[in-house]
Every structure is written in C-alpha cells, then in structure tokens.
Motif scaffolding. Structure first.
Motif, PDB file in Angstrom:
ATOM      1  N   THR A   9      26.000  30.309  46.180  1.00  0.00           N
ATOM      2  CA  THR A   9      27.214  30.595  45.387  1.00  0.00           C
ATOM      3  C   THR A   9      28.475  30.279  46.193  1.00  0.00           C
ATOM      4  OG1 THR A   9      26.030  32.328  44.221  1.00  0.00           O
ATOM      5  CG2 THR A   9      28.420  32.379  44.074  1.00  0.00           C
ATOM      6  N   ILE A  10      29.392  29.595  45.539  1.00  0.00           N
ATOM      7  CA  ILE A  10      30.651  29.195  46.189  1.00  0.00           C
ATOM      8  C   ILE A  10      31.743  30.195  45.802  1.00  0.00           C
ATOM      9  CG2 ILE A  10      32.391  27.361  46.310  1.00  0.00           C
ATOM     10  CD1 ILE A  10      30.050  25.460  45.353  1.00  0.00           C
ATOM     11  N   LEU A  11      32.459  30.657  46.817  1.00  0.00           N
ATOM     12  CA  LEU A  11      33.461  31.708  46.591  1.00  0.00           C
ATOM     13  C   LEU A  11      34.859  31.132  46.372  1.00  0.00           C
ATOM     14  CD1 LEU A  11      34.162  34.750  46.533  1.00  0.00           C
ATOM     15  CD2 LEU A  11      34.429  34.636  49.026  1.00  0.00           C
ATOM     16  N   ILE A  12      35.540  31.706  45.384  1.00  0.00           N
ATOM     17  CA  ILE A  12      36.962  31.427  45.154  1.00  0.00           C
ATOM     18  C   ILE A  12      37.687  32.768  45.154  1.00  0.00           C
ATOM     19  CG2 ILE A  12      38.655  30.586  43.471  1.00  0.00           C
ATOM     20  CD1 ILE A  12      36.479  28.542  42.640  1.00  0.00           C
ATOM     21  N   GLY A  13      38.867  32.812  45.772  1.00  0.00           N
ATOM     22  CA  GLY A  13      39.572  34.078  45.928  1.00  0.00           C
ATOM     23  C   GLY A  13      40.837  34.159  45.087  1.00  0.00           C
ATOM     24  N   LEU A  14      41.381  35.355  45.075  1.00  0.00           N
ATOM     25  CA  LEU A  14      42.716  35.608  44.536  1.00  0.00           C
ATOM     26  C   LEU A  14      43.376  36.516  45.558  1.00  0.00           C
ATOM     27  CD1 LEU A  14      45.010  35.870  42.485  1.00  0.00           C
ATOM     28  CD2 LEU A  14      43.628  37.519  41.230  1.00  0.00           C
ATOM     29  N   MET A  15      44.439  36.013  46.201  1.00  0.00           N
ATOM     30  CA  MET A  15      45.048  36.744  47.312  1.00  0.00           C
ATOM     31  C   MET A  15      46.455  37.178  46.921  1.00  0.00           C
ATOM     32  SD  MET A  15      43.743  34.273  50.362  1.00  0.00           S
ATOM     33  CE  MET A  15      41.970  34.071  50.656  1.00  0.00           C
ATOM     34  N   ALA A  16      46.651  38.472  46.751  1.00  0.00           N
ATOM     35  CA  ALA A  16      47.938  38.996  46.295  1.00  0.00           C
ATOM     36  C   ALA A  16      47.936  40.506  46.486  1.00  0.00           C
ATOM     37  CB  ALA A  16      48.156  38.655  44.823  1.00  0.00           C
ATOM     38  N   TYR A  17      49.105  41.110  46.255  1.00  0.00           N
ATOM     39  CA  TYR A  17      49.175  42.568  46.301  1.00  0.00           C
ATOM     40  C   TYR A  17      50.366  43.057  45.483  1.00  0.00           C
ATOM     41  CZ  TYR A  17      49.167  47.355  47.758  1.00  0.00           C
ATOM     42  OH  TYR A  17      49.103  48.717  47.742  1.00  0.00           O
ATOM     43  N   PRO A  18      50.219  43.936  44.508  1.00  0.00           N
ATOM     44  CA  PRO A  18      48.951  44.506  44.016  1.00  0.00           C
ATOM     45  C   PRO A  18      48.248  43.492  43.115  1.00  0.00           C
ATOM     46  CG  PRO A  18      50.788  45.350  42.726  1.00  0.00           C
ATOM     47  CD  PRO A  18      51.392  44.456  43.769  1.00  0.00           C
ATOM     48  N   ILE A  19      46.941  43.591  42.996  1.00  0.00           N
ATOM     49  CA  ILE A  19      46.229  42.550  42.251  1.00  0.00           C
ATOM     50  C   ILE A  19      45.066  43.091  41.425  1.00  0.00           C
ATOM     51  CG2 ILE A  19      44.566  41.895  44.074  1.00  0.00           C
ATOM     52  CD1 ILE A  19      46.619  39.603  41.648  1.00  0.00           C
ATOM     53  N   ARG A  20      44.748  44.382  41.567  1.00  0.00           N
ATOM     54  CA  ARG A  20      43.531  44.882  40.902  1.00  0.00           C
ATOM     55  C   ARG A  20      43.612  44.857  39.380  1.00  0.00           C
ATOM     56  NH1 ARG A  20      39.578  44.169  44.439  1.00  0.00           N
ATOM     57  NH2 ARG A  20      40.507  44.436  46.480  1.00  0.00           N
ATOM     58  N   HIS A  21      44.848  44.738  38.827  1.00  0.00           N
ATOM     59  CA  HIS A  21      45.028  44.703  37.372  1.00  0.00           C
ATOM     60  C   HIS A  21      44.783  43.301  36.804  1.00  0.00           C
ATOM     61  CE1 HIS A  21      48.605  43.088  39.216  1.00  0.00           C
ATOM     62  NE2 HIS A  21      48.772  42.412  38.101  1.00  0.00           N
ATOM     63  N   SER A  22      44.618  42.305  37.662  1.00  0.00           N
ATOM     64  CA  SER A  22      44.615  40.909  37.207  1.00  0.00           C
ATOM     65  C   SER A  22      43.449  40.593  36.270  1.00  0.00           C
ATOM     66  CB  SER A  22      44.537  39.976  38.410  1.00  0.00           C
ATOM     67  OG  SER A  22      44.323  38.652  37.976  1.00  0.00           O
ATOM     68  N   MET A  23      43.728  39.757  35.277  1.00  0.00           N
ATOM     69  CA  MET A  23      42.677  39.294  34.364  1.00  0.00           C
ATOM     70  C   MET A  23      41.969  38.060  34.911  1.00  0.00           C
ATOM     71  SD  MET A  23      44.266  39.511  30.605  1.00  0.00           S
ATOM     72  CE  MET A  23      44.263  41.015  29.683  1.00  0.00           C
ATOM     73  N   SER A  24      42.491  37.473  35.980  1.00  0.00           N
ATOM     74  CA  SER A  24      41.935  36.201  36.459  1.00  0.00           C
ATOM     75  C   SER A  24      40.463  36.292  36.862  1.00  0.00           C
ATOM     76  CB  SER A  24      42.770  35.656  37.623  1.00  0.00           C
ATOM     77  OG  SER A  24      44.039  35.305  37.158  1.00  0.00           O
ATOM     78  N   PRO A  25      40.010  37.350  37.574  1.00  0.00           N
ATOM     79  CA  PRO A  25      38.583  37.394  37.913  1.00  0.00           C
ATOM     80  C   PRO A  25      37.689  37.381  36.675  1.00  0.00           C
ATOM     81  CG  PRO A  25      39.804  38.936  39.279  1.00  0.00           C
ATOM     82  CD  PRO A  25      40.764  38.446  38.235  1.00  0.00           C
ATOM     83  N   THR A  26      38.073  38.141  35.653  1.00  0.00           N
ATOM     84  CA  THR A  26      37.275  38.175  34.420  1.00  0.00           C
ATOM     85  C   THR A  26      37.286  36.803  33.743  1.00  0.00           C
ATOM     86  OG1 THR A  26      38.097  40.416  34.210  1.00  0.00           O
ATOM     87  CG2 THR A  26      36.902  39.543  32.325  1.00  0.00           C
ATOM     88  N   MET A  27      38.461  36.198  33.714  1.00  0.00           N
ATOM     89  CA  MET A  27      38.586  34.879  33.071  1.00  0.00           C
ATOM     90  C   MET A  27      37.693  33.852  33.766  1.00  0.00           C
ATOM     91  SD  MET A  27      41.988  32.611  32.288  1.00  0.00           S
ATOM     92  CE  MET A  27      42.926  32.903  33.685  1.00  0.00           C
ATOM     93  N   HIS A  28      37.823  33.735  35.087  1.00  0.00           N
ATOM     94  CA  HIS A  28      37.091  32.676  35.796  1.00  0.00           C
ATOM     95  C   HIS A  28      35.589  32.960  35.862  1.00  0.00           C
ATOM     96  CE1 HIS A  28      40.443  30.150  36.877  1.00  0.00           C
ATOM     97  NE2 HIS A  28      41.133  31.230  37.190  1.00  0.00           N
ATOM     98  N   ASN A  29      35.208  34.222  36.114  1.00  0.00           N
ATOM     99  CA  ASN A  29      33.765  34.504  36.232  1.00  0.00           C
ATOM    100  C   ASN A  29      33.047  34.304  34.892  1.00  0.00           C
ATOM    101  OD1 ASN A  29      33.442  35.092  39.030  1.00  0.00           O
ATOM    102  ND2 ASN A  29      34.600  36.971  38.699  1.00  0.00           N
ATOM    103  N   ASN A  30      33.726  34.645  33.783  1.00  0.00           N
ATOM    104  CA  ASN A  30      33.110  34.386  32.477  1.00  0.00           C
ATOM    105  C   ASN A  30      33.007  32.887  32.199  1.00  0.00           C
ATOM    106  OD1 ASN A  30      32.364  36.835  30.814  1.00  0.00           O
ATOM    107  ND2 ASN A  30      34.334  37.455  31.656  1.00  0.00           N
ATOM    108  N   ALA A  31      34.014  32.141  32.644  1.00  0.00           N
ATOM    109  CA  ALA A  31      33.964  30.680  32.440  1.00  0.00           C
ATOM    110  C   ALA A  31      32.850  30.065  33.297  1.00  0.00           C
ATOM    111  CB  ALA A  31      35.319  30.067  32.781  1.00  0.00           C
ATOM    112  N   PHE A  32      32.700  30.535  34.539  1.00  0.00           N
ATOM    113  CA  PHE A  32      31.604  30.020  35.392  1.00  0.00           C
ATOM    114  C   PHE A  32      30.253  30.307  34.735  1.00  0.00           C
ATOM    115  CE2 PHE A  32      34.486  31.098  39.246  1.00  0.00           C
ATOM    116  CZ  PHE A  32      35.106  29.866  39.178  1.00  0.00           C
TER     117      PHE A  32
END
Ligand code: NAD
Length: 293
Positions: A9-32
C-alpha cells in the motif's frame, strides 16, 4: 479497510493543523477503494514547526505525496525541489507529488475552479470575470483563470489585510499572462455594479455567506446580475448562500456553490498522484448528498 491495506500500500498524507475535521481522507480513500487502487490517505497534525521533518518523511518513507493545508501552504515552498508554474505564481502549494525522491508542489484550487466550470459545459476563456476576494481561494482562482485564457479580471477587495495580496495578484497577472487585471475597492459600489454587468462570470471568494456570515452577501440587489451570466460562490456550506439566492431572484441561468470546485481540487490532486480520474459523481453522492436536502 483491512482488505485494502497490505505490504504494498502506498501512503499519501494530509499535513495541516487543525485537520481532523477534513473530508479529504474520506473522499480519497473511498475513491481508491472504488477504483481498486492500493493507496491509503491519512491526515497528520503538522504545524509549521513539524513541517520540515514531515516533508522529509515523504522522501524517507517513499510516500507518493501529500496534501498541504493551513498553516503550511506557503511555508512548504522552500522545502520542495520543484514548483509547478501556477503554484509559483500563486505562492502557495496544496499538493505534493513525490517522483523518486523529487518533491514537486502544485496548487489545485484554481484548476479545480476552472474544471468545475468545464464539468458544467461552461467555458470562460476569452471572457471577462469579476472576482471578489484575494485570499487563498481568490488568488488561486485569479491566477489560474488568467493562465487559462480569461481575457480580463476585475478584482474587488475590502480595504483589509488582504489588499496587498490583491495588489500582488494583479501585478503578477499583468506581468506574466495575457490577461488584463484591475483592482478596485469593494467600497466603489458603482464600479462593482458596472464591472459585474460587463462580465461573463461573477465569482465570490470571500467566504461572506458562510458561517458566521451566512445571512450576508456582497451583492444584495438582483439587478446587478444578467440572466445569461454565471454566478459562482466558493462557499459550499450552506449549499445555497445569500449570494446564490440573489442571483436566482435575478433569474441567472448558471448559479453554483463551491462544491464542484472542492471536489475537483481533490480530483486534480488524485490524478497527479495516481494518474487516474477520481469517480467524482460517486464521491459527490457518497459525501455530499445530505447537503442537497
Ligand atoms: P482568506 O482568509 O485567505 O481570504 C478571504 C478573502 O475574503 C480576503 O480577500 C478578504 O479581504 C475577503 N473578506 C473576508 N471577509 C470579508 C468581508 N466581510 N467583506 C468583504 N470581503 C471579505 O480565505 P480563503 O482561504 O481564500 O477562503 C475564502 C472562501 O473560499 C471560504 O469561504 C472558503 O471556505 C472558500 N474556499 C472554497 C474552496 C472550494 O474548493 N470550494 C477552496 C478554498 C476556499
């Protein structure tokens, strides 16, 4: 998730603060998962202090890349090896791609905006745009529109801390693209009206219309708008902003919130990492159908 993650598995990150509210992990992991791609996307709390170590870990761990958000979008630039020309002109990076240890920075907010119009079969190249706002979103939109061939941009900004950024944006556009950009104060209401009247698109990139300003709009008079124009608000929650209501009262044909732009900025990053098209309609239904109610 357990079936998806393995030793390859290849890892992609999201680096920010604060970031736990972000929809991006759900968006990308569902697309993968939908496309059967062996990638995983994870959010990491990274402030300016941790940023150099976090960026180096992209190389050390052989990650494919990362999204970058506040407060790191500008600070990340000196830590990268290459910059896409649009990211250089905008002065901000939201996506990093790692090609064998060479990290290249991109900005996809502007391309996301332009692509969201293309998705609606709308083309503003060769046309005039009036844009309010010169922060992160306004800058990316103005620069990308100019690079893509929008003929003229009239930028309106409040006399606030972002005025200097607005001045910088018009200087960059006039020096480096064929587009003609002019800056006005939002206090010049007659000019605001006449520039909008002369434009194919009015875009609001100020966040006025979003909480806590959800009952406000920079345009309150429907007669500012023509029926045959585009009115675009970068805000997507609420789904229908006050500006959009005013545009609809004017009978404007093409009225949009920022949802398409938000999805497309993610899709542009997804494509940079995987070279695949994100299944946008699937993701839109999965994540945002509640916003349509
Ligand atoms: P920012 O803080 O960097 O810039 C804000 C801009 O709005 C500045 O130009 C400022 O002068 C102006 N502004 C702020 N309050 C104002 C007011 N009361 N009256 C007039 N002008 C005002 O913010 P940003 O990161 O550029 O975000 C702006 C909006 O765009 C936010 O609502 C954000 O959620 C949205 N956005 C949407 C997307 C998307 O994909 N749809 C992407 C990025 C940002």
């Amino acid at each position: 998730m357990a079936e998806r993650i393995d030793g390859h598995t290849i890892l992609i990150g999201l680096m920010a603060y604060p970031i736990r509210h972000s929809m991006s992990p759900t968006m990308h992991n569902n697309a993968f998962a939908k496309l059967g791609l062996n990638y995983a996307y994870m959010a990491f709390d990274v402030t300016n202090k941790e940023l150099p170590g976090a960026i180096n870990s992209i190389r050390t761990l052989g990650m494919r890349g990362s999204n970058i958000s506040m407060p790191n979008k500008q600070k990340v630039i000196p830590l990268l090896d290459e910059l896409d020309p649009a990211a250089e002109m905008v002065g901000s990076v939201n996506t990093i791609v790692n090609d064998d240890g060479i990290l290249t920075g991109y900005t996809t907010d502007g391309t996301g905006f332009m692509q969201s119009l293309t998705d609606e079969n709308l083309d503003i190249r060769g046309e005039k745009m009036t844009l309010s706002g010169a922060g992160g979103a306004g800058t990316a939109i103005a620069i990308q529109a100019a690079l893509d061939g929008v003929k003229e941009i009239s930028i309106f900004n409040a006399n606030d801390a972002l005025w200097q950024q607005a001045e910088k944006n018009i200087a960059t556009i006039n020096a480096k693209t064929k587009c003609r950009a002019t800056l006005y104060s939002l206090e010049e209401q007659d000019k605001f009206r006449s520039e909008i009247a002369d434009s194919a698109i009015y875009c609001d990139a100020t966040g006025v219309g979003m909480k806590p300003l959800q009952n406000l709009s920079l345009v309150n008079d429907p007669s500012f708008f023509r029926k045959d124009m585009i009115v675009f608000d970068t805000v997507y929650a609420p789904r229908e902003t006050k500006l959009m209501q005013v545009a609809k009262q004017a009978g404007v044909d093409h009225v949009f919130n920022g949802l398409g732009m938000m999805l497309e900025q993610g899709a542009q990053a997804f494509k940079l990492w995987t070279k695949e098209d994100m299944p946008i309609d699937y993701i839109r239904k999965l994540l945002f159908s509640d916003l349509d109610k």
